[in-house]
Write an enzyme that holds these catalytic residues in place. Structure first.
Site, PDB file in Angstrom:
ATOM      1  N   GLY A  88      34.189  52.779 107.286  1.00  0.00           N
ATOM      2  CA  GLY A  88      35.498  52.214 107.723  1.00  0.00           C
ATOM      3  C   GLY A  88      36.141  53.291 108.361  1.00  0.00           C
ATOM      4  O   GLY A  88      37.149  52.948 109.469  1.00  0.00           O
ATOM      5  N   GLY A 141      29.701  55.043 100.852  1.00  0.00           N
ATOM      6  CA  GLY A 141      29.405  54.714 102.359  1.00  0.00           C
ATOM      7  C   GLY A 141      30.346  53.754 103.019  1.00  0.00           C
ATOM      8  O   GLY A 141      30.482  53.909 104.128  1.00  0.00           O
ATOM      9  N   CYS A 142      30.818  52.743 102.184  1.00  0.00           N
ATOM     10  CA  CYS A 142      31.672  52.149 102.878  1.00  0.00           C
ATOM     11  C   CYS A 142      32.966  52.444 103.574  1.00  0.00           C
ATOM     12  O   CYS A 142      33.657  52.162 104.463  1.00  0.00           O
ATOM     13  CB  CYS A 142      31.915  50.701 101.989  1.00  0.00           C
ATOM     14  SG  CYS A 142      30.543  49.654 101.256  1.00  0.00           S
ATOM     15  N   THR A 143      33.420  53.513 102.591  1.00  0.00           N
ATOM     16  CA  THR A 143      34.917  54.443 103.238  1.00  0.00           C
ATOM     17  C   THR A 143      34.385  54.940 104.333  1.00  0.00           C
ATOM     18  O   THR A 143      35.258  55.095 105.237  1.00  0.00           O
ATOM     19  CB  THR A 143      35.269  55.222 101.844  1.00  0.00           C
ATOM     20  OG1 THR A 143      35.302  54.513 100.738  1.00  0.00           O
ATOM     21  CG2 THR A 143      36.452  55.983 102.460  1.00  0.00           C
ATOM     22  N   THR A 147      33.925  52.538  98.227  1.00  0.00           N
ATOM     23  CA  THR A 147      32.813  53.150  97.616  1.00  0.00           C
ATOM     24  C   THR A 147      32.266  54.265  98.733  1.00  0.00           C
ATOM     25  O   THR A 147      32.927  54.002 100.008  1.00  0.00           O
ATOM     26  CB  THR A 147      31.545  52.120  97.695  1.00  0.00           C
ATOM     27  OG1 THR A 147      31.321  51.510  98.844  1.00  0.00           O
ATOM     28  CG2 THR A 147      31.525  51.226  96.313  1.00  0.00           C
TER      29      THR A 147
END
Length: 268
Positions: A160, A155-157, A153
């Site tokens: 990370g 934001g998560c990418t 997703t």
């Protein structure tokens, strides 16, 4: 020749007249009176007209009744819809109350965690390689344990990627990075390979670790949050709700620098 007297002539005349009348006059033919027929025909026409009117009235009445029946059905439909709506609202209300209770419970747990508290232990959680990971494996090191909603997703990418780019700095300060979500091992493996992450992602599919660290919110969703654990297993920093995922790793690194400068890396 015979002598015709006056008396004889008088007697003969009426007979002649009678003969003439018999020859010329015929018995009168009885004509049907028109006046006798017309009233009957008129009455019949009236009857037909009245019958037609009656049938027309019945048809009109039946047409009127049908819309009324349809209207009654329409009225009945809103009642059923209202009952369904009420039942749905009640179910939603119960669900909301349950969610609120869950959130309150998780908030209590997160308050119990707090800075200075021993970090909840976890054992045998699989990483992207299918290897088992436990918190005790990292004793003697700092651990940046961050929770995120889902692989791949936006934001998560970004979060990370930022941890990836700062990973060497974390390692220089004796800190390991662990990302946690409820995704499966296969999903983590693809995510790591695609983004070239240089740290491990834990597949907490049953959400046990997520729940222990207060990262589970209403609707069984995951709250983006981070915990910084020191080498002795204590929580030294907490970010219960992360805002600005793309830049959040910089905050964690800054906090790590402060903690690493103030505390010695000794194991109790």
């Amino acid at each position: 020749m015979p002598v015709v007297t006056r008396s004889m002539a008088k007697r003969a005349r009426p007979e002649a007249q009678d003969d003439d009348q018999d020859q010329t006059s015929e018995p009168p033919v009885k004509k049907q009176k028109v006046s006798e027929r017309k009233p009957r025909e008129h009455k019949t026409a009236k009857k037909k007209a009245s019958v037609q009117k009656t049938s027309a009235k019945k048809q009109t009445a039946s047409k009127k009744k049908k819309p009324a029946a349809a209207a009654s059905k329409k009225k009945a439909a809103p009642k059923k819809a209202a009952k369904r709506t009420a039942a749905t609202k009640a179910a939603q209300k119960d669900k909301a109350q349950n969610n609120e209770a869950d959130v309150a419970e998780e908030e209590e747990k997160s308050e119990e965690l707090g800075v200075g508290v021993i970090a909840p232990d976890f054992n045998d959680v699989l990483n992207e390689k299918g290897e088992t990971v436990s918190l005790k494996d990292y004793r003697g090191r700092f651990v940046a344990l961050y929770f995120y909603p889902r692989d791949n997703t936006p934001g998560c990418t970004k979060e990370g990627q930022c941890f990836r780019d700062l990973c060497d700095e974390f390692k220089a300060l004796n800190c390991s990075i662990l990302g946690v979500s409820a995704d499966k091992v296969e999903s983590h493996q693809k995510f790591v390979e695609k983004q070239k992450f240089n740290f491990s992602l834990l597949a907490d599919t049953n959400r046990e670790v997520i729940q222990k660290y207060g990262a589970l919110k209403a609707g069984n969703k995951i709250r983006r949050s981070t915990v910084l654990i020191d080498p002795n297993g204590k929580i030294v920093r907490m970010w219960s709700t992360v805002r600005g995922a793309a830049q959040h790793p910089h905050q964690v690194l800054a906090a790590l620098k402060e903690e690493a400068g103030e505390k010695s890396v000794s194991v109790e």
